[in-house]
Design a protein around this motif. Structure first.
Motif, PDB file in Angstrom:
ATOM      1  N   LEU A   1     -94.302  52.195 -42.256  1.00  0.00           N
ATOM      2  CA  LEU A   1     -94.757  51.055 -41.710  1.00  0.00           C
ATOM      3  C   LEU A   1     -96.119  51.260 -41.753  1.00  0.00           C
ATOM      4  CD1 LEU A   1     -92.509  50.965 -38.597  1.00  0.00           C
ATOM      5  CD2 LEU A   1     -92.329  49.741 -40.710  1.00  0.00           C
TER       6      LEU A   1
ATOM      7  N   PRO B   1     -90.120  51.033 -27.952  1.00  0.00           N
ATOM      8  CA  PRO B   1     -91.465  51.834 -28.068  1.00  0.00           C
ATOM      9  C   PRO B   1     -92.343  51.151 -28.851  1.00  0.00           C
ATOM     10  CG  PRO B   1     -89.281  53.020 -29.063  1.00  0.00           C
ATOM     11  CD  PRO B   1     -89.119  51.730 -28.899  1.00  0.00           C
ATOM     12  N   GLY B   2     -93.795  51.798 -28.646  1.00  0.00           N
ATOM     13  CA  GLY B   2     -94.720  51.215 -29.187  1.00  0.00           C
ATOM     14  C   GLY B   2     -95.033  52.267 -30.285  1.00  0.00           C
TER      15      GLY B   2
ATOM     16  N   ALA C   1     -82.751  43.715 -50.205  1.00  0.00           N
ATOM     17  CA  ALA C   1     -83.778  44.437 -49.395  1.00  0.00           C
ATOM     18  C   ALA C   1     -83.399  44.034 -47.936  1.00  0.00           C
ATOM     19  CB  ALA C   1     -85.278  43.985 -49.806  1.00  0.00           C
TER      20      ALA C   1
ATOM     21  N   ALA D   1     -87.696  47.459 -30.602  1.00  0.00           N
ATOM     22  CA  ALA D   1     -89.305  47.470 -30.756  1.00  0.00           C
ATOM     23  C   ALA D   1     -89.876  46.232 -30.024  1.00  0.00           C
ATOM     24  CB  ALA D   1     -89.512  47.209 -32.424  1.00  0.00           C
TER      25      ALA D   1
ATOM     26  N   GLY E   1     -90.824  59.518 -40.872  1.00  0.00           N
ATOM     27  CA  GLY E   1     -89.904  58.225 -41.392  1.00  0.00           C
ATOM     28  C   GLY E   1     -90.611  57.143 -41.350  1.00  0.00           C
TER      29      GLY E   1
ATOM     30  N   ARG F   1     -77.366  60.306 -42.033  1.00  0.00           N
ATOM     31  CA  ARG F   1     -76.863  60.463 -43.623  1.00  0.00           C
ATOM     32  C   ARG F   1     -76.861  61.720 -44.298  1.00  0.00           C
ATOM     33  NH1 ARG F   1     -79.626  55.027 -45.502  1.00  0.00           N
ATOM     34  NH2 ARG F   1     -80.902  55.795 -44.053  1.00  0.00           N
TER      35      ARG F   1
ATOM     36  N   LEU G   1     -89.064  39.858 -50.604  1.00  0.00           N
ATOM     37  CA  LEU G   1     -87.606  40.331 -50.217  1.00  0.00           C
ATOM     38  C   LEU G   1     -86.546  39.852 -50.863  1.00  0.00           C
ATOM     39  CD1 LEU G   1     -88.008  40.928 -46.193  1.00  0.00           C
ATOM     40  CD2 LEU G   1     -88.154  42.728 -47.813  1.00  0.00           C
ATOM     41  N   SER G   2     -85.833  40.435 -51.516  1.00  0.00           N
ATOM     42  CA  SER G   2     -84.757  40.324 -52.245  1.00  0.00           C
ATOM     43  C   SER G   2     -83.472  40.175 -51.130  1.00  0.00           C
ATOM     44  CB  SER G   2     -84.234  41.162 -53.478  1.00  0.00           C
ATOM     45  OG  SER G   2     -83.828  42.321 -52.973  1.00  0.00           O
TER      46      SER G   2
ATOM     47  N   ARG H   1     -73.480  52.204 -41.568  1.00  0.00           N
ATOM     48  CA  ARG H   1     -72.942  50.877 -42.366  1.00  0.00           C
ATOM     49  C   ARG H   1     -71.494  50.709 -42.673  1.00  0.00           C
ATOM     50  NH1 ARG H   1     -77.717  51.545 -46.833  1.00  0.00           N
ATOM     51  NH2 ARG H   1     -76.768  53.354 -46.848  1.00  0.00           N
TER      52      ARG H   1
ATOM     53  N   ALA I   1     -82.093  53.638 -37.680  1.00  0.00           N
ATOM     54  CA  ALA I   1     -82.573  52.247 -38.231  1.00  0.00           C
ATOM     55  C   ALA I   1     -83.251  52.611 -39.376  1.00  0.00           C
ATOM     56  CB  ALA I   1     -83.889  51.902 -37.172  1.00  0.00           C
ATOM     57  N   GLY I   2     -83.628  51.567 -40.244  1.00  0.00           N
ATOM     58  CA  GLY I   2     -84.200  51.388 -41.319  1.00  0.00           C
ATOM     59  C   GLY I   2     -85.069  50.407 -41.231  1.00  0.00           C
ATOM     60  N   ASN I   3     -86.335  50.777 -42.030  1.00  0.00           N
ATOM     61  CA  ASN I   3     -87.513  49.575 -41.787  1.00  0.00           C
ATOM     62  C   ASN I   3     -88.516  49.908 -43.121  1.00  0.00           C
ATOM     63  OD1 ASN I   3     -88.791  47.285 -41.016  1.00  0.00           O
ATOM     64  ND2 ASN I   3     -89.221  48.279 -39.047  1.00  0.00           N
TER      65      ASN I   3
ATOM     66  N   TRP J   1     -91.341  43.490 -30.943  1.00  0.00           N
ATOM     67  CA  TRP J   1     -91.195  42.553 -31.622  1.00  0.00           C
ATOM     68  C   TRP J   1     -90.047  41.900 -31.521  1.00  0.00           C
ATOM     69  CZ3 TRP J   1     -92.957  46.423 -35.736  1.00  0.00           C
ATOM     70  CH2 TRP J   1     -91.601  47.253 -36.112  1.00  0.00           C
TER      71      TRP J   1
ATOM     72  N   SER K   1     -93.112  44.644 -45.570  1.00  0.00           N
ATOM     73  CA  SER K   1     -93.138  43.831 -46.913  1.00  0.00           C
ATOM     74  C   SER K   1     -93.526  42.442 -46.627  1.00  0.00           C
ATOM     75  CB  SER K   1     -91.959  44.046 -47.608  1.00  0.00           C
ATOM     76  OG  SER K   1     -91.711  43.122 -48.992  1.00  0.00           O
TER      77      SER K   1
HETATM   78  C1  HXC Z   1     -89.765  45.217 -50.771  1.00  0.00           C
HETATM   79  C2  HXC Z   1     -88.165  46.987 -51.241  1.00  0.00           C
HETATM   80  C3  HXC Z   1     -89.145  47.806 -50.644  1.00  0.00           C
HETATM   81  C4  HXC Z   1     -90.450  47.368 -50.437  1.00  0.00           C
HETATM   82  C5  HXC Z   1     -87.183  48.637 -51.061  1.00  0.00           C
HETATM   83  N1  HXC Z   1     -86.952  47.210 -51.163  1.00  0.00           N
HETATM   84  N2  HXC Z   1     -88.361  49.098 -50.385  1.00  0.00           N
HETATM   85  N3  HXC Z   1     -88.502  45.478 -51.159  1.00  0.00           N
HETATM   86  N4  HXC Z   1     -90.833  46.265 -50.395  1.00  0.00           N
HETATM   87  N5  HXC Z   1     -91.375  48.329 -49.646  1.00  0.00           N
HETATM   88  C6  HXC Z   1     -85.760  46.878 -51.651  1.00  0.00           C
HETATM   89  C7  HXC Z   1     -85.298  47.319 -53.140  1.00  0.00           C
HETATM   90  O1  HXC Z   1     -85.736  46.807 -54.356  1.00  0.00           O
HETATM   91  C8  HXC Z   1     -83.826  47.120 -53.030  1.00  0.00           C
HETATM   92  O2  HXC Z   1     -83.646  45.696 -53.581  1.00  0.00           O
HETATM   93  C9  HXC Z   1     -83.535  47.062 -51.516  1.00  0.00           C
HETATM   94  O3  HXC Z   1     -84.519  46.971 -50.805  1.00  0.00           O
HETATM   95  C10 HXC Z   1     -82.943  48.524 -51.361  1.00  0.00           C
HETATM   96  O4  HXC Z   1     -83.621  49.422 -51.828  1.00  0.00           O
HETATM   97  P1  HXC Z   1     -83.102  50.868 -51.826  1.00  0.00           P
HETATM   98  O5  HXC Z   1     -84.381  51.713 -52.261  1.00  0.00           O
HETATM   99  O6  HXC Z   1     -81.750  51.043 -52.366  1.00  0.00           O
HETATM  100  O7  HXC Z   1     -83.283  51.178 -50.314  1.00  0.00           O
HETATM  101  P2  HXC Z   1     -82.231  52.111 -49.371  1.00  0.00           P
HETATM  102  O8  HXC Z   1     -81.866  53.311 -50.303  1.00  0.00           O
HETATM  103  O9  HXC Z   1     -81.347  51.315 -49.058  1.00  0.00           O
HETATM  104  O10 HXC Z   1     -83.330  52.792 -48.390  1.00  0.00           O
HETATM  105  C11 HXC Z   1     -84.037  51.504 -47.626  1.00  0.00           C
HETATM  106  C12 HXC Z   1     -83.761  52.151 -46.266  1.00  0.00           C
HETATM  107  C13 HXC Z   1     -84.498  53.508 -46.020  1.00  0.00           C
HETATM  108  C14 HXC Z   1     -82.718  52.148 -45.495  1.00  0.00           C
HETATM  109  C15 HXC Z   1     -84.694  51.180 -45.267  1.00  0.00           C
HETATM  110  O11 HXC Z   1     -85.840  53.620 -46.376  1.00  0.00           O
HETATM  111  C16 HXC Z   1     -84.087  54.255 -45.068  1.00  0.00           C
HETATM  112  O12 HXC Z   1     -83.200  54.878 -45.053  1.00  0.00           O
HETATM  113  N6  HXC Z   1     -85.160  54.501 -43.939  1.00  0.00           N
HETATM  114  C17 HXC Z   1     -84.497  55.213 -42.829  1.00  0.00           C
HETATM  115  C18 HXC Z   1     -85.890  55.515 -42.231  1.00  0.00           C
HETATM  116  C19 HXC Z   1     -86.595  54.459 -41.734  1.00  0.00           C
HETATM  117  O13 HXC Z   1     -86.732  53.516 -42.572  1.00  0.00           O
HETATM  118  N7  HXC Z   1     -87.444  54.780 -40.452  1.00  0.00           N
HETATM  119  C20 HXC Z   1     -88.334  53.646 -39.948  1.00  0.00           C
HETATM  120  C21 HXC Z   1     -87.648  53.058 -38.999  1.00  0.00           C
HETATM  121  S1  HXC Z   1     -89.010  52.376 -38.069  1.00  0.00           S
HETATM  122  P3  HXC Z   1     -83.209  45.353 -55.118  1.00  0.00           P
HETATM  123  O14 HXC Z   1     -82.992  43.934 -54.870  1.00  0.00           O
HETATM  124  O15 HXC Z   1     -84.373  45.723 -55.762  1.00  0.00           O
HETATM  125  O16 HXC Z   1     -82.006  45.914 -55.327  1.00  0.00           O
HETATM  126  C22 HXC Z   1     -88.284  51.049 -37.055  1.00  0.00           C
HETATM  127  C23 HXC Z   1     -89.201  50.537 -35.881  1.00  0.00           C
HETATM  128  C24 HXC Z   1     -90.434  51.196 -35.722  1.00  0.00           C
HETATM  129  O17 HXC Z   1     -87.112  50.894 -37.116  1.00  0.00           O
HETATM  130  C25 HXC Z   1     -91.635  50.440 -34.672  1.00  0.00           C
HETATM  131  C26 HXC Z   1     -92.756  50.899 -34.793  1.00  0.00           C
HETATM  132  C27 HXC Z   1     -93.736  50.158 -33.711  1.00  0.00           C
END
Ligand code: HXC
Length: 297
Positions: A201, A189-190, A109, A146, A196, A41, A105-106, A69, A95-97, A148, A100
């Protein structure tokens, strides 16, 4: 580990290739001669990574901004690549994660994660696979999952559910697309620390309670350490290379046996001392002897 030209002539797309694990896999594919496409992105991150890796390896990196998306944007981007010629490999890494409590979670979310991991991965897989089938072109698809997918995981429910879906996709399409020479595998992967993932996490709360890696000691991992990027990059390279095409439909864990250890009924016994084991042995022996005596009377 491999011949320098293992991936020569191959064209591989890595989603989320600008950073983290995607960048490391891209580095490996370039090192072994592939031409790599990376998307994500953030265009500025992609352009920096492309420059850095081209300078480092002398290989060719093409980059373009894409939000997986958006199914229409995905199809247009893949069409654009195929105009120049078919891809040979696709790595579903984007990915995103975040951790929480599920009750917090809404729907938004949940969708923030599922729309990337579950929906987006399917859009891009189908956009590439459909074209391979039309052209009669063989290809390899690799998804980053993962552990899980086997164990489930609390506090990352949207990711666990979505990645489990891609695990099912991997097995299902290996069968459906096998006759077309398309194979699908996945890596689980572990702990391979990346900026990121770790920010979301294993956020630093100051008390160490959220730490995914025991504050860095990895004492609960049978190998006592986190994964090295080279190990992940080498496995991904192997799965993108030719020579083992009979391997398809598999999700391979690379985690130092962490998930097997944590899931084992007796995994906590790793902490016992020699003396503890002697005590256990003599207690069991006493019980066995008692049974024997009863049988003999
Ligand atoms: C509860 C949360 C929250 C949190 C966000 N939200 N963070 N709810 N706890 N910690 C809610 C928000 O309130 C909102 O809901 C909705 O989620 C979207 O929030 P945004 O801030 O608009 O999120 P967004 O911009 O879409 O970004 C979220 C994301 C972002 C897509 C996950 O962090 C991202 O782009 N991440 C990419 C990188 C990443 O995540 N890497 C990790 C991958 S690890 P409401 O209802 O308020 O609107 C992986 C596995 C690893 O995949 C395995 C390791 C062993």
């Amino acid at each position: 580990m491999f011949k320098d030209e293992l991936l020569k002539g191959k064209r591989i797309l890595v989603t989320g290739g600008g950073s983290g694990l995607g960048k490391e896999m891209t580095r490996h594919f370039l090192k072994y001669g592939a031409e790599v496409y990376i998307c994500g992105r953030r265009e500025s991150v992609l352009s920096e990574t492309a420059k850095e890796l081209m300078d480092e390896t002398g290989g060719k990196v093409n980059y373009f901004a894409l939000d997986i998306r958006d199914s229409n944007a995905v199809d247009a981007a893949i069409e654009n690549i195929f105009i120049d010629g078919p891809l040979d490999g696709l790595v579903n890494n984007a990915a995103g994660n975040f951790i929480s409590r599920t009750k917090d979670l809404s729907p938004n979310a949940f969708n923030a994660i599922a729309s990337i991991v579950f929906h987006g991965t399917f859009y891009i897989t189908n956009a590439v696979g459909r074209r391979w089938i039309e052209l009669g072109h063989k290809g390899s698809i690799l998804s980053i999952l993962a552990t899980w997918v086997w164990t489930g995981s609390p506090y990352v429910i949207p990711s666990a559910m979505s990645k489990s879906g891609i695990h099912a996709m991997t097995k299902s399409l290996a069968v459906e697309w096998g006759p077309h020479g398309i194979r699908l595998n996945a890596i689980a992967p572990g702990p391979f620390p990346t900026e990121g993932a770790w920010a979301r996490l294993s956020p630093e709360t100051g008390d160490g309670k959220t730490s995914i890696n025991d504050g860095g000691s990895m004492s609960s991992n049978p190998l006592g350490r986190v994964g090295e990027m080279d190990e992940l990059g080498n496995l991904a390279t192997f799965l993108m290379g030719d020579g083992c095409e009979y391997l398809t439909g598999q999700t391979i864990a690379i985690d130092g046996a962490a998930y097997l250890s944590a899931g084992g009924t007796f995994s906590s016994l790793s902490n016992l001392s020699d003396d503890d084991w002697e005590n256990i042995r003599s207690t069991i022996k006493k019980s066995n002897d008692k049974d024997k005596n009863l049988r003999n009377t």
